[in-house]
Write an enzyme that holds these catalytic residues in place. Sequence first.
Site, PDB file in Angstrom:
ATOM      1  N   GLY A  51       0.777  -1.440  -0.196  1.00  0.00           N
ATOM      2  CA  GLY A  51       0.040  -0.062   0.025  1.00  0.00           C
ATOM      3  C   GLY A  51       0.713   1.096   0.012  1.00  0.00           C
ATOM      4  O   GLY A  51       1.456   1.738  -1.187  1.00  0.00           O
ATOM      5  N   THR A 108       4.672   1.680   4.441  1.00  0.00           N
ATOM      6  CA  THR A 108       5.089   2.284   5.571  1.00  0.00           C
ATOM      7  C   THR A 108       5.205   1.308   6.740  1.00  0.00           C
ATOM      8  O   THR A 108       5.240   1.675   8.111  1.00  0.00           O
ATOM      9  CB  THR A 108       4.091   3.450   6.213  1.00  0.00           C
ATOM     10  N   THR A 118      -3.282  -4.182   9.237  1.00  0.00           N
ATOM     11  CA  THR A 118      -2.440  -3.881  10.227  1.00  0.00           C
ATOM     12  C   THR A 118      -2.965  -3.707  11.524  1.00  0.00           C
ATOM     13  O   THR A 118      -2.465  -3.343  12.817  1.00  0.00           O
ATOM     14  CB  THR A 118      -1.400  -3.059   9.896  1.00  0.00           C
ATOM     15  N   ARG A 119      -4.434  -3.174  11.651  1.00  0.00           N
ATOM     16  CA  ARG A 119      -5.220  -2.928  12.767  1.00  0.00           C
ATOM     17  C   ARG A 119      -4.563  -1.543  13.338  1.00  0.00           C
ATOM     18  O   ARG A 119      -4.300  -1.486  14.355  1.00  0.00           O
ATOM     19  CB  ARG A 119      -5.059  -3.859  13.943  1.00  0.00           C
ATOM     20  N   SER A 120      -4.370  -0.735  12.470  1.00  0.00           N
ATOM     21  CA  SER A 120      -3.837   0.798  12.642  1.00  0.00           C
ATOM     22  C   SER A 120      -4.783   1.499  13.709  1.00  0.00           C
ATOM     23  O   SER A 120      -5.867   1.192  14.023  1.00  0.00           O
ATOM     24  CB  SER A 120      -3.796   1.328  11.187  1.00  0.00           C
ATOM     25  N   GLU A 172      -2.565  -8.864   7.635  1.00  0.00           N
ATOM     26  CA  GLU A 172      -1.463  -8.712   7.009  1.00  0.00           C
ATOM     27  C   GLU A 172      -1.222  -9.133   5.420  1.00  0.00           C
ATOM     28  O   GLU A 172       0.269  -9.518   5.332  1.00  0.00           O
ATOM     29  CB  GLU A 172      -0.038  -8.716   7.861  1.00  0.00           C
ATOM     30  N   PHE A 180      -3.831 -14.005   4.598  1.00  0.00           N
ATOM     31  CA  PHE A 180      -5.007 -14.476   4.248  1.00  0.00           C
ATOM     32  C   PHE A 180      -5.432 -14.272   2.861  1.00  0.00           C
ATOM     33  O   PHE A 180      -6.353 -15.039   2.268  1.00  0.00           O
ATOM     34  CB  PHE A 180      -6.046 -14.367   5.429  1.00  0.00           C
ATOM     35  N   GLY A 181      -5.232 -13.044   2.569  1.00  0.00           N
ATOM     36  CA  GLY A 181      -5.872 -12.473   1.574  1.00  0.00           C
ATOM     37  C   GLY A 181      -5.609 -10.993   1.082  1.00  0.00           C
ATOM     38  O   GLY A 181      -4.975 -10.454   2.066  1.00  0.00           O
ATOM     39  N   TYR A 191       3.876   4.331  23.827  1.00  0.00           N
ATOM     40  CA  TYR A 191       4.705   4.408  22.607  1.00  0.00           C
ATOM     41  C   TYR A 191       6.072   5.021  23.063  1.00  0.00           C
ATOM     42  O   TYR A 191       6.039   5.966  23.739  1.00  0.00           O
ATOM     43  CB  TYR A 191       4.064   5.329  21.800  1.00  0.00           C
TER      44      TYR A 191
END
Lengths: 517, 517
Positions: free
Chosen positions: A124, A127, A204-206, A255, A258-259, A439
């Site tokens: 995509g 990143t 990625t569950r951002s 990620e 799976f598809g 973080y």
Amino acid sequence: MHWSRWGDPDRSGPLAPAARELVDAFLGTRDTPALAEAEARLAPPLPAHLCATFAGVVGAEQVRVDDATRLRHTRGKSTPDLLLLRSGDAGDAPGAVVRPADHDQVQAVVDVCVREHVALVPFGGGTSVVGGLVADRDGFAGVIALDLARLDRLVEVDPLSGTAVLEAGLRAPEAEALLAEHGLSLGHHPQSFEYATIGGFAATRSSGQASAGYGRFDEMVLGLTAATPRGRLDLDTAPATAAGPDLRQWLLGSEGAFGVITSVRVTVHPLPVAVLDEAWRLPSFAAGLDAVREVARSGLAPAVLRLSDETETALNLADPASVGAQSDGGCLLLTGYEGTADGLAVRREATTALLREAGAEALGPGPGAAWRRGRYDGPYLRDSLLDVGVLVETLETAALWSRLPAVYAAARASLGEHLDPGLVLAHVSHVYDNGASLYFTVAAGQGEDPLGRWRQAKTAVTDAILEAGGTLTHHHAVGRDHKPWLEREVGPVGLAMLRAVKAELDPTGVLNPGVLV
Amino acid sequence: MHWSRWGDPDRSGPLAPAARELVDAFLGTRDTPALAEAEARLAPPLPAHLCATFAGVVGAEQVRVDDATRLRHTRGKSTPDLLLLRSGDAGDAPGAVVRPADHDQVQAVVDVCVREHVALVPFGGGTSVVGGLVADRDGFAGVIALDLARLDRLVEVDPLSGTAVLEAGLRAPEAEALLAEHGLSLGHHPQSFEYATIGGFAATRSSGQASAGYGRFDEMVLGLTAATPRGRLDLDTAPATAAGPDLRQWLLGSEGAFGVITSVRVTVHPLPVAVLDEAWRLPSFAAGLDAVREVARSGLAPAVLRLSDETETALNLADPASVGAQSDGGCLLLTGYEGTADGLAVRREATTALLREAGAEALGPGPGAAWRRGRYDGPYLRDSLLDVGVLVETLETAALWSRLPAVYAAARASLGEHLDPGLVLAHVSHVYDNGASLYFTVAAGQGEDPLGRWRQAKTAVTDAILEAGGTLTHHHAVGRDHKPWLEREVGPVGLAMLRAVKAELDPTGVLNPGVLV
């Protein structure tokens, strides 16, 4: 995107004098420039007969094998990724970059990959910071990057339901621009906003900087479409259902293993008519955690809640342009409100009362404005530091409120031990009723083997975080870098479930091999 | 629980005179009593050697083969389930009821079932309305009901994080009582509240009457433990994670087909110090939908939002005790606030403003109080109607706001066509930013073959709902009754994913065979 740095090449530059002075004092600096692009050593291009096969699906002009394109689809943007590229190592370059136009072409490319046993890396914005874009090569006829940039349509807007269907290749700013034409907004603003894509957010569950107001991306997704070796998967009926386990949540975070997610139906909101950023000083990080917990639980939190620890506050990291400038101590808390004027006022009143009760001191609009201005600039600062011998990287986790202090202490201690002398900075930027994210940003001298140095520290700190009750990753996904710890996170039975779905959907293992499971 | 009716045998009784008069006028009544318990025909008990094997795990006194116990673990509480029992058909009775004490005993019972090829039906409150408690028998050495009633502990309270770990067999009132000792509450109040269990809520993705405030049960679950034929599954790290797909969401809604959920970590809240129920009249269901949509989207919704359509309003179904009494027309909307006095005031003010703007007329506290008093009584009314020749059942769905009117119209038309003369009533009781649930109650004469009559209507209305864009079920799960439509909901690839996990976790297929997949 620059081939070996973050972002716009025109915006990269040397460290600001105040920051350089600070780094000099703490860690020392020396010139550690990157090699020139021409010196990069790429893996070989895809064999011509395979390129021709893909060209039969997407058209010859959409199969790119030139070095410049392949280099810009090599790995992601973690510090290890950048260190490798800076040293000229582009051995993970895809053999070709294939650019399908729509879901059907994605499906056809997947089918070719299965038939020809070619590894496929969905790409995509490029990143990833967890090694999510590096495929196993052994045994494959080749590796392609499936660049989703042409899947850039706003497919449907449903203003009554407050939803929109967005294609996976839309970058966040493009998605926001298309939605803005309808008076709508997604409200998803991770630090990678300027480059990252809708499909990447889902895979990625951002989580974005305004997650307290708009939620995590996995909470925004109501439906999705994916192309798998078993065929098309469409999940899009209702906002909530009890028709079995939630299969959307099986694809979110998968990620590309799976598809390939090709579009999502997401919640959208009216464009905020009012935005207000405020800043507060809390006496300590512990006091700040107590305060943001109460705000998070009130049901009236602002869209943005960002609490820096003492070190991050002292270094002004919330505003990368001010690193090195004087700070007033304590812990900086940013509260950012977005919405209607009335809605904003209700939340501001409730939040302000809770913060005053917690001993917060108002700092006026300056720090909030600086944060909003520089909110996507952190990665540029990292590149400037990598140029002067400094190893800098970030990592993150989340935990229940009760475990958060122990996770914070354990991570700091581990990083401090393995990167000495070094600087460890932290903030909370995603809050929940029951816990929050942490973080960390860490800076130390690169030494002789920066990559080895970082890997040793990362291994130790990940062990320490899991031991203290934190999760492996709150919003950066698993990729290759976190994979060794996945079984510890989900257990052997959980891992068996992931492997069973992988084997069912991708029996020959061509989808992002080596990533996730 | 009564063996062939809902709930407390002491609370069952004949229809109130006003309701009987109404039913007489619309549908006619006649006596259709149930057979006596002694006349029920049960499947045979489990062979003695298998009982002895289970006794070796849980103790002899915890393996029950008497008819009274087995009968009370036969099927659930759908109208078809009750019609079969009322006619004496208990052919789905388990051969034994096995009552483990804790997770390890559950795991040991699962292991015995695999070894001896015995079908296992996890049994909580026995309140399934979708055939979730009926196992395939062919090829199995027997069928047991795994009664989780002894897993009734509050394992852990974490007040700082606002979480608690509850065992699966706790009934909702027991869970609330244990939490109340700590000043906490779950806030999950489905109509089945008095009998249903924590494990059942998780396994079926239950949704409570105050879901607008507290969320669906699947949103409340932060962690869970399950016993599977592959061993123990523990998922419990953080409120949110990006460490791969969300495996918790793979177990939620799995209805015992993947494993037996033995405990969950859930979000809990301070006990509400203030509760306020109000009622409103909206001129029409369409106007009501517009109003609740705006309230749902405001971010300041009450805990309870319940909108009856014109027919349900006219029949006073929101208060089962008043069915048949005079109604004032329009559509009844109930708004129930819970929380702190301040939090309640903020939400009430915002909601009231939106409702007034939408043309709602305040009805005072009466209807809200009546609803709260009778909120769990609907199923008792059904039994009284079944006694007098009336076929009565409920069904539900959810859809995006934009699709909701079409789904409502399609379901009403289909039910009206297949159950003529009949009464079709509906309400919205679960709202989201992007859509809402629709809950239908239907009453018609039983005719000669009430079961056949219902099945024909259910098939037609389910087709109609899916065709119009509704989901197969919003909060009642799949069971056996919805299984024929699951592929239409999730597609062949989705079904393949479910089957792959089933095959991995339960390779010999002993867990609730015939349910879900």
